[in-house]
Design a protein around this motif. Structure first.
Motif, PDB file in Angstrom:
ATOM      1  N   ASN A  67      48.442  26.046  42.515  1.00  0.00           N
ATOM      2  CA  ASN A  67      47.493  26.205  43.607  1.00  0.00           C
ATOM      3  C   ASN A  67      48.179  26.791  44.840  1.00  0.00           C
ATOM      4  OD1 ASN A  67      45.028  26.020  44.965  1.00  0.00           O
ATOM      5  ND2 ASN A  67      45.469  23.968  45.706  1.00  0.00           N
ATOM      6  N   ALA A  68      49.363  26.296  45.153  1.00  0.00           N
ATOM      7  CA  ALA A  68      50.107  26.797  46.312  1.00  0.00           C
ATOM      8  C   ALA A  68      50.477  28.264  46.120  1.00  0.00           C
ATOM      9  CB  ALA A  68      51.364  25.959  46.532  1.00  0.00           C
ATOM     10  N   THR A  71      31.031  43.273  58.886  1.00  0.00           N
ATOM     11  CA  THR A  71      32.461  43.107  59.198  1.00  0.00           C
ATOM     12  C   THR A  71      32.948  41.676  59.008  1.00  0.00           C
ATOM     13  OG1 THR A  71      31.976  42.782  61.547  1.00  0.00           O
ATOM     14  CG2 THR A  71      32.549  45.025  60.840  1.00  0.00           C
ATOM     15  N   ASP A  72      32.068  40.700  59.183  1.00  0.00           N
ATOM     16  CA  ASP A  72      32.496  39.299  59.110  1.00  0.00           C
ATOM     17  C   ASP A  72      32.166  38.606  57.788  1.00  0.00           C
ATOM     18  OD1 ASP A  72      33.407  39.689  61.659  1.00  0.00           O
ATOM     19  OD2 ASP A  72      31.807  38.559  62.624  1.00  0.00           O
ATOM     20  N   VAL A  73      31.285  39.199  56.985  1.00  0.00           N
ATOM     21  CA  VAL A  73      30.898  38.556  55.732  1.00  0.00           C
ATOM     22  C   VAL A  73      31.116  39.476  54.532  1.00  0.00           C
ATOM     23  CG1 VAL A  73      28.999  37.485  54.454  1.00  0.00           C
ATOM     24  CG2 VAL A  73      29.199  37.103  56.913  1.00  0.00           C
ATOM     25  N   LEU A  74      30.492  40.640  54.550  1.00  0.00           N
ATOM     26  CA  LEU A  74      30.503  41.499  53.366  1.00  0.00           C
ATOM     27  C   LEU A  74      31.870  42.117  53.072  1.00  0.00           C
ATOM     28  CD1 LEU A  74      27.015  43.186  53.847  1.00  0.00           C
ATOM     29  CD2 LEU A  74      27.622  41.265  52.371  1.00  0.00           C
ATOM     30  N   ILE A  75      32.547  42.625  54.085  1.00  0.00           N
ATOM     31  CA  ILE A  75      33.879  43.205  53.861  1.00  0.00           C
ATOM     32  C   ILE A  75      34.875  42.115  53.476  1.00  0.00           C
ATOM     33  CG2 ILE A  75      35.795  44.484  54.905  1.00  0.00           C
ATOM     34  CD1 ILE A  75      33.608  46.090  56.443  1.00  0.00           C
ATOM     35  N   PRO A  76      34.898  40.948  54.155  1.00  0.00           N
ATOM     36  CA  PRO A  76      35.788  39.873  53.691  1.00  0.00           C
ATOM     37  C   PRO A  76      35.483  39.419  52.257  1.00  0.00           C
ATOM     38  CG  PRO A  76      35.191  39.475  55.956  1.00  0.00           C
ATOM     39  CD  PRO A  76      34.344  40.641  55.478  1.00  0.00           C
ATOM     40  N   LYS A  77      34.217  39.447  51.866  1.00  0.00           N
ATOM     41  CA  LYS A  77      33.867  39.099  50.485  1.00  0.00           C
ATOM     42  C   LYS A  77      34.509  40.098  49.525  1.00  0.00           C
ATOM     43  CE  LYS A  77      30.005  38.607  47.315  1.00  0.00           C
ATOM     44  NZ  LYS A  77      28.602  38.872  47.085  1.00  0.00           N
ATOM     45  N   MET A  78      34.439  41.373  49.873  1.00  0.00           N
ATOM     46  CA  MET A  78      35.073  42.414  49.055  1.00  0.00           C
ATOM     47  C   MET A  78      36.583  42.180  49.004  1.00  0.00           C
ATOM     48  SD  MET A  78      35.064  46.545  49.598  1.00  0.00           S
ATOM     49  CE  MET A  78      33.407  46.839  48.995  1.00  0.00           C
ATOM     50  N   MET A  79      37.165  41.790  50.141  1.00  0.00           N
ATOM     51  CA  MET A  79      38.603  41.509  50.191  1.00  0.00           C
ATOM     52  C   MET A  79      38.957  40.364  49.249  1.00  0.00           C
ATOM     53  SD  MET A  79      39.429  41.813  54.270  1.00  0.00           S
ATOM     54  CE  MET A  79      41.163  41.442  54.104  1.00  0.00           C
ATOM     55  N   ARG A  80      38.156  39.305  49.244  1.00  0.00           N
ATOM     56  CA  ARG A  80      38.419  38.160  48.361  1.00  0.00           C
ATOM     57  C   ARG A  80      38.379  38.583  46.899  1.00  0.00           C
ATOM     58  NH1 ARG A  80      35.256  35.669  52.154  1.00  0.00           N
ATOM     59  NH2 ARG A  80      33.372  35.785  50.874  1.00  0.00           N
ATOM     60  N   GLU A  81      37.373  39.373  46.543  1.00  0.00           N
ATOM     61  CA  GLU A  81      37.252  39.816  45.156  1.00  0.00           C
ATOM     62  C   GLU A  81      38.441  40.676  44.738  1.00  0.00           C
ATOM     63  OE1 GLU A  81      33.432  41.710  45.217  1.00  0.00           O
ATOM     64  OE2 GLU A  81      32.361  39.796  45.310  1.00  0.00           O
ATOM     65  N   LYS A  82      38.839  41.601  45.607  1.00  0.00           N
ATOM     66  CA  LYS A  82      39.975  42.472  45.293  1.00  0.00           C
ATOM     67  C   LYS A  82      41.284  41.679  45.278  1.00  0.00           C
ATOM     68  CE  LYS A  82      38.641  47.032  46.711  1.00  0.00           C
ATOM     69  NZ  LYS A  82      39.371  47.666  45.655  1.00  0.00           N
ATOM     70  N   ALA A  83      41.428  40.717  46.198  1.00  0.00           N
ATOM     71  CA  ALA A  83      42.647  39.903  46.240  1.00  0.00           C
ATOM     72  C   ALA A  83      42.780  39.081  44.962  1.00  0.00           C
ATOM     73  CB  ALA A  83      42.645  39.002  47.466  1.00  0.00           C
ATOM     74  N   LYS A  84      41.668  38.578  44.451  1.00  0.00           N
ATOM     75  CA  LYS A  84      41.706  37.828  43.184  1.00  0.00           C
ATOM     76  C   LYS A  84      42.183  38.717  42.055  1.00  0.00           C
ATOM     77  CE  LYS A  84      38.251  34.322  44.194  1.00  0.00           C
ATOM     78  NZ  LYS A  84      36.908  33.819  43.892  1.00  0.00           N
ATOM     79  N   GLU A  85      41.775  39.990  42.070  1.00  0.00           N
ATOM     80  CA  GLU A  85      42.246  40.932  41.055  1.00  0.00           C
ATOM     81  C   GLU A  85      43.749  41.183  41.214  1.00  0.00           C
ATOM     82  OE1 GLU A  85      39.910  44.520  41.231  1.00  0.00           O
ATOM     83  OE2 GLU A  85      38.032  43.405  41.042  1.00  0.00           O
ATOM     84  N   LEU A  86      44.192  41.332  42.463  1.00  0.00           N
ATOM     85  CA  LEU A  86      45.609  41.591  42.723  1.00  0.00           C
ATOM     86  C   LEU A  86      46.481  40.377  42.402  1.00  0.00           C
ATOM     87  CD1 LEU A  86      45.215  43.585  46.050  1.00  0.00           C
ATOM     88  CD2 LEU A  86      45.815  44.516  43.804  1.00  0.00           C
ATOM     89  N   CYS A  87      45.908  39.191  42.486  1.00  0.00           N
ATOM     90  CA  CYS A  87      46.630  37.950  42.201  1.00  0.00           C
ATOM     91  C   CYS A  87      46.212  37.383  40.840  1.00  0.00           C
ATOM     92  CB  CYS A  87      46.351  36.923  43.303  1.00  0.00           C
ATOM     93  SG  CYS A  87      46.869  37.429  44.947  1.00  0.00           S
ATOM     94  N   ALA A  88      45.787  38.232  39.944  1.00  0.00           N
ATOM     95  CA  ALA A  88      45.227  37.807  38.655  1.00  0.00           C
ATOM     96  C   ALA A  88      46.158  36.875  37.883  1.00  0.00           C
ATOM     97  CB  ALA A  88      44.878  39.026  37.806  1.00  0.00           C
ATOM     98  N   GLU A  89      47.450  37.138  37.921  1.00  0.00           N
ATOM     99  CA  GLU A  89      48.407  36.303  37.181  1.00  0.00           C
ATOM    100  C   GLU A  89      48.389  34.863  37.703  1.00  0.00           C
ATOM    101  OE1 GLU A  89      53.192  36.074  37.053  1.00  0.00           O
ATOM    102  OE2 GLU A  89      52.347  38.036  36.560  1.00  0.00           O
ATOM    103  N   LYS A  90      48.337  34.725  39.016  1.00  0.00           N
ATOM    104  CA  LYS A  90      48.338  33.390  39.624  1.00  0.00           C
ATOM    105  C   LYS A  90      46.987  32.689  39.428  1.00  0.00           C
ATOM    106  CE  LYS A  90      52.068  34.423  42.777  1.00  0.00           C
ATOM    107  NZ  LYS A  90      52.645  35.343  41.830  1.00  0.00           N
ATOM    108  N   VAL A  91      45.904  33.460  39.451  1.00  0.00           N
ATOM    109  CA  VAL A  91      44.571  32.900  39.177  1.00  0.00           C
ATOM    110  C   VAL A  91      44.542  32.355  37.750  1.00  0.00           C
ATOM    111  CG1 VAL A  91      42.122  33.469  38.856  1.00  0.00           C
ATOM    112  CG2 VAL A  91      43.351  34.370  40.830  1.00  0.00           C
ATOM    113  N   THR A  92      45.063  33.129  36.816  1.00  0.00           N
ATOM    114  CA  THR A  92      45.093  32.710  35.411  1.00  0.00           C
ATOM    115  C   THR A  92      45.934  31.451  35.227  1.00  0.00           C
ATOM    116  OG1 THR A  92      44.792  34.997  34.704  1.00  0.00           O
ATOM    117  CG2 THR A  92      45.658  33.460  33.066  1.00  0.00           C
ATOM    118  N   ALA A  93      47.107  31.418  35.877  1.00  0.00           N
ATOM    119  CA  ALA A  93      47.982  30.249  35.756  1.00  0.00           C
ATOM    120  C   ALA A  93      47.301  28.998  36.309  1.00  0.00           C
ATOM    121  CB  ALA A  93      49.295  30.503  36.489  1.00  0.00           C
TER     122      ALA A  93
END
Length: 107
Positions: free
Chosen positions: A58-59, A16-38
Motif C-alpha cells: 500500500n505504501a 480543472t478540479d475534477v475531470l482532469i484530476p480524474k484523468m490523472m488518477r486513471e493514467k497514474a494507475k496505468e503508470l503504477c500498474a506493477e504496484k497496483v497488481t502487487a
C-alpha cells in the motif's frame, strides 16, 4: 499574451478540479500498474488482515501515485489531452469513450 494561451479553450472549475484530476488518477494507475497488481494480489491473498499485512504494498502504491499527482508536467499533459478530447467532442458530437477504430464491414 502567448499564441497558445489565446487558442486554449476556457476550462470550467469542474474540468480543472475534477475531470482532469480524474484523468490523472486513471493514467497514474496505468503508470503504477506493477504496484497496483502487487497490492491487489496481497489483498486477495490475505482477506480481512490486508490492513496489516499489505502495508508495504500500500505504501509503495501510494508513493508511486503521489509522484504523478504532484507532477505539474503530468497535469499539463493530461490537461492538453482533455482539451483535445473536448474539442473533438465539440467537433463531432461523439464522446471519446464511444469513439473506436472500427473497420468497415465490407473489408
Amino acid at each position: 499574451m502567448e499564441a497558445t494561451k489565446a487558442e486554449e479553450p476556457f476550462l470550467r472549475h469542474v474540468e480543472t478540479d475534477v475531470l482532469i484530476p480524474k484523468m490523472m488518477r486513471e493514467k497514474a494507475k496505468e503508470l503504477c500498474a506493477e504496484k497496483v497488481t502487487a497490492f491487489n494480489h496481497c489483498c486477495k491473498e490475505t482477506g480481512f488482515l490486508m490492513v496489516f499485512k499489505c502495508r508495504d504494498q500500500n505504501a509503495a502504491l501510494k508513493e508511486c501515485l503521489t509522484v504523478h499527482y504532484r507532477d505539474s508536467a503530468f497535469f499539463e499533459e493530461c490537461k492538453q489531452e482533455y482539451i483535445k478530447e473536448k474539442l473533438e467532442y465539440q467537433r463531432t458530437g461523439v464522446a471519446a469513450k464511444n469513439r473506436s477504430q472500427k473497420l468497415p464491414t465490407s473489408m
